[in-house]
Every structure is written in C-alpha cells, then in structure tokens.
Design a protein around this motif. Structure first.
Motif, short mmCIF file in Angstrom:
data_model
loop_
_atom_site.label_atom_id
_atom_site.label_comp_id
_atom_site.label_asym_id
_atom_site.label_seq_id
_atom_site.Cartn_x
_atom_site.Cartn_y
_atom_site.Cartn_z
N VAL A 41 9.43 -3.37 10.10
CA VAL A 41 9.48 -4.31 8.98
C VAL A 41 8.77 -3.73 7.77
N VAL A 42 7.60 -3.14 7.99
CA VAL A 42 6.83 -2.54 6.90
C VAL A 42 7.62 -1.42 6.24
N VAL A 43 8.22 -0.54 7.05
CA VAL A 43 9.00 0.56 6.49
C VAL A 43 10.20 0.02 5.71
N GLY A 44 10.87 -0.98 6.25
CA GLY A 44 12.01 -1.57 5.56
C GLY A 44 11.62 -2.19 4.23
N HIS A 45 10.50 -2.91 4.19
CA HIS A 45 10.05 -3.52 2.94
C HIS A 45 9.60 -2.47 1.94
N ALA A 46 8.98 -1.41 2.44
CA ALA A 46 8.47 -0.38 1.53
C ALA A 46 9.59 0.30 0.76
N THR A 47 10.80 0.36 1.33
CA THR A 47 11.91 1.06 0.67
C THR A 47 12.26 0.42 -0.67
N PHE A 48 12.15 -0.91 -0.77
CA PHE A 48 12.45 -1.53 -2.07
C PHE A 48 11.18 -1.87 -2.86
N CYS A 49 10.04 -1.96 -2.21
CA CYS A 49 8.79 -2.20 -2.95
C CYS A 49 8.41 -0.98 -3.78
N VAL A 50 8.78 0.22 -3.31
CA VAL A 50 8.51 1.44 -4.07
C VAL A 50 9.16 1.37 -5.45
N VAL A 51 10.35 0.78 -5.52
CA VAL A 51 11.08 0.69 -6.79
C VAL A 51 10.28 -0.11 -7.81
N VAL A 52 9.69 -1.22 -7.39
CA VAL A 52 8.94 -2.07 -8.31
C VAL A 52 7.74 -1.32 -8.88
N VAL A 53 6.99 -0.65 -8.01
CA VAL A 53 5.83 0.11 -8.47
C VAL A 53 6.27 1.26 -9.36
N PHE A 54 7.31 1.96 -8.96
CA PHE A 54 7.82 3.09 -9.75
C PHE A 54 8.19 2.64 -11.16
N ASN A 55 8.92 1.55 -11.29
CA ASN A 55 9.35 1.07 -12.60
C ASN A 55 8.16 0.67 -13.47
N ASN A 56 7.17 -0.02 -12.89
CA ASN A 56 5.99 -0.44 -13.66
C ASN A 56 5.18 0.75 -14.14
N VAL A 57 4.93 1.70 -13.24
CA VAL A 57 4.13 2.87 -13.60
C VAL A 57 4.88 3.75 -14.59
N ALA A 58 6.18 3.92 -14.38
CA ALA A 58 6.98 4.75 -15.29
C ALA A 58 6.99 4.16 -16.70
N GLY A 64 0.82 -1.21 0.00
CA GLY A 64 0.00 0.00 0.00
C GLY A 64 0.85 1.26 0.00
N ILE A 65 1.89 1.28 0.84
CA ILE A 65 2.78 2.45 0.88
C ILE A 65 3.50 2.61 -0.47
N ALA A 66 3.97 1.48 -1.02
CA ALA A 66 4.70 1.53 -2.29
C ALA A 66 3.81 2.02 -3.43
N LEU A 67 2.54 1.62 -3.42
CA LEU A 67 1.61 2.07 -4.47
C LEU A 67 1.45 3.59 -4.44
N GLY A 68 1.27 4.13 -3.24
CA GLY A 68 1.10 5.57 -3.14
C GLY A 68 2.35 6.34 -3.52
N ALA A 109 1.76 -3.80 -7.85
CA ALA A 109 1.33 -4.20 -6.50
C ALA A 109 1.59 -5.68 -6.27
N LEU A 110 1.31 -6.51 -7.26
CA LEU A 110 1.54 -7.95 -7.12
C LEU A 110 3.02 -8.27 -6.95
N LEU A 111 3.85 -7.63 -7.76
CA LEU A 111 5.30 -7.86 -7.65
C LEU A 111 5.84 -7.35 -6.32
N ALA A 112 5.35 -6.18 -5.88
CA ALA A 112 5.80 -5.63 -4.61
C ALA A 112 5.42 -6.55 -3.45
N PHE A 113 4.19 -7.09 -3.50
CA PHE A 113 3.75 -8.00 -2.44
C PHE A 113 4.59 -9.27 -2.43
N ALA A 114 4.85 -9.83 -3.62
CA ALA A 114 5.67 -11.04 -3.70
C ALA A 114 7.08 -10.79 -3.18
N LEU A 115 7.63 -9.62 -3.49
CA LEU A 115 8.98 -9.28 -3.03
C LEU A 115 9.02 -9.14 -1.51
#
Length: 270
Positions: free
Chosen positions: A140-157, A77-81, A198-204
């Motif tokens: 844990v959530v904050v730590g995971h969000a730091t690299f999940c943001v990258v996945v969402v960013f790359n897909n949307v970009a 959710g954080i990565a999506l936003g 979102a799916l890739l970020a969750f899997a990661l």
C-alpha cells in the motif's frame, strides 16, 4: 475587464450553483452524523451525539484510521525524498532526456487510478511473490508513493523556478560547497514548498481507495476501504457517516494549509 451588473449576477449564480453541487452533499453527510434517525429520514427527527460515541469506540474504524496514518506518513516520507531529489536534478542540471524524465515523473497522477492499481497489482505479484513478500501495508505504501511523488515534485519544482540561480552562484563565489549552498541557501528558500507538498501528499494518500483496493492484502484496511465495506450495512450506516465527516475534516486542514504555503510569493519561510 469590467463586467456589467447582469454579467456579475449571472456569474455569481453559476458559481454558487457549482459550489452547492460540490459542498451540499458534504454538508448532508455532516448533518446525518448527528441525525437521531438511524434510517436518515428527512428532515431529521432530532440531533444526537450517540453515533459519534459509537464511532470512537468502534475498533474496526480505529484500526483502519491507524493503518491510514501509517500508510500516509510512510508514503509522504518516501515522496519527500524522491520528489525533492528529482525536482532538484531536473531543474538545476542539464542532461540528456531531462524533459522525458520530467514527463515520466508527472505521468502517474494523470493515469486513471484503476489502471495504476492493476499495473501495481501485477507488478507486485510478479516481483514480490517469488521473494515471499505478500500484499499488505508495504505494498500500500509503495502504491501510494507512486502518485505522492508527483505532488512533491510539482511543488518543489515550482519553487525552484522562483529561486534566482544567482543566489547559488553567489554562495559558490564565496567559497561554499554544493552541499553547503543547498543547506544554507536553497533549502531555506524551498522549505515551505516541501511542507506544502508533504501535506498534499499525505491528504492524497489518506483519501486514496482505488489503488489501495488493488495493493492491500486481505487483512489491510485503510479508512476509505473500511467506509466502503461498511456503507451497505444498515447498522453501521450512522457510524460510517461520522467517519466520513471526520475524513472530510481531516482532509480540509492539510489542503488549506498547503494552499496557503504554496501561494507564498516570498519563496520561503515557514
């Protein structure tokens, strides 16, 4: 390019060997989850579903699964936003340092996990400890969000690069405000990219163990952490194989769906 018959055979054999190296151990884990022999003797003396029943009734595994789901959903959710807003800003606006911002957003996924884990651990101890916030699910959530943001960013970009700017310009010419243009034109066109990201970020997040080790508190165990801790315990080995098999299955589904959505050349529809 047309390959000779010999080249095709050699290429096929090399590909098959590479796939075997990757997937044969996974198949072995799945087979051992049904192995009647607790010591996993080979070949299996028989097949049984006893270990699956034991895994379903294992409170530690169920609690760890719930923790992983919570962490994965929150981090996604954080990565999506953040990832969507960052991608939209970088690829729809021109400002000083745009390339630097884009580089810094992608950098966390390239850093070794242990480096990110140590850095996050030090940052949390420095910033959160004085505030009375200890290590736990939040870190844990904050730590995971730091690299999940990258996945969402790359897909949307990537999707935004395929959307013609003339669509937004036409919407503006017709009197639509920026928010209306985003809601009725841009968002429908990049909706499938958001879902895939979102799916890739969750899997990661669900599979992450290195960063989790440095950011989780003593009582916080995700499923990968639980597997690692119980791997060396003889009586838990069959249950660990079952949980590992389930983890592989749960990881395959979102990655397969995300790949299908990411390859959608139409730009758009779920």
């Amino acid at each position: 390019m047309k390959l000779s018959r010999t080249a095709r055979i050699v290429l096929g054999c090399v590909t098959a060997a590479g796939l075997a190296v990757v997937y044969a151990p996974l198949l072995l884990v799945l087979l051992n989850s049904f192995n009647a022999d607790r010591s996993f003797g080979w070949p299996p003396s028989g097949l049984t579903g006893e270990w699956w029943r034991a895994a379903l009734h294992n409170h530690g595994a169920r609690d760890a699964l719930l923790t992983s789901l919570k962490a994965g959903l929150a981090a996604t959710g954080i990565a999506l936003g953040l990832g969507t807003m960052a991608a939209y800003a970088v690829h729809r606006h021109r400002f000083f340092g745009r390339r630097t911002v884009s580089f810094l957003l992608v950098l966390p996924i390239a850093l070794p996990g242990i480096v990110s884990g140590i850095a996050l651990n030090a940052a949390f101890r420095t910033v959160l400890d004085p505030l009375g916030i200890g290590f736990g699910l939040f870190t844990v959530v904050v730590g995971h969000a730091t690299f999940c943001v990258v996945v969402v960013f790359n897909n949307v970009a990537a999707r935004l690069r395929r959307i013609s700017p003339s669509m937004a310009e036409a919407s503006a010419d017709l009197g639509a405000r920026p928010w209306q243009t985003f809601r009725h034109v841009t968002f429908p066109a990049m909706r499938s990219a958001l879902f895939a990201g979102a799916l890739l970020a969750f899997a990661l997040s669900f599979d992450e163990i290195v960063v989790t080790t440095f950011t989780a508190g003593p009582g916080t165990r995700t499923l990968p952490i639980w597997i690692y801790e119980n791997l060396a315990r003889p009586h838990q080995a069959p249950v660990v194989n079952v949980v590992a098999a389930l983890l592989v299955a749960l990881s395959v589904v979102p990655v397969a769906v995300a790949q299908r959505l990411s390859s959608d050349t139409a730009g758009g529809r779920l």
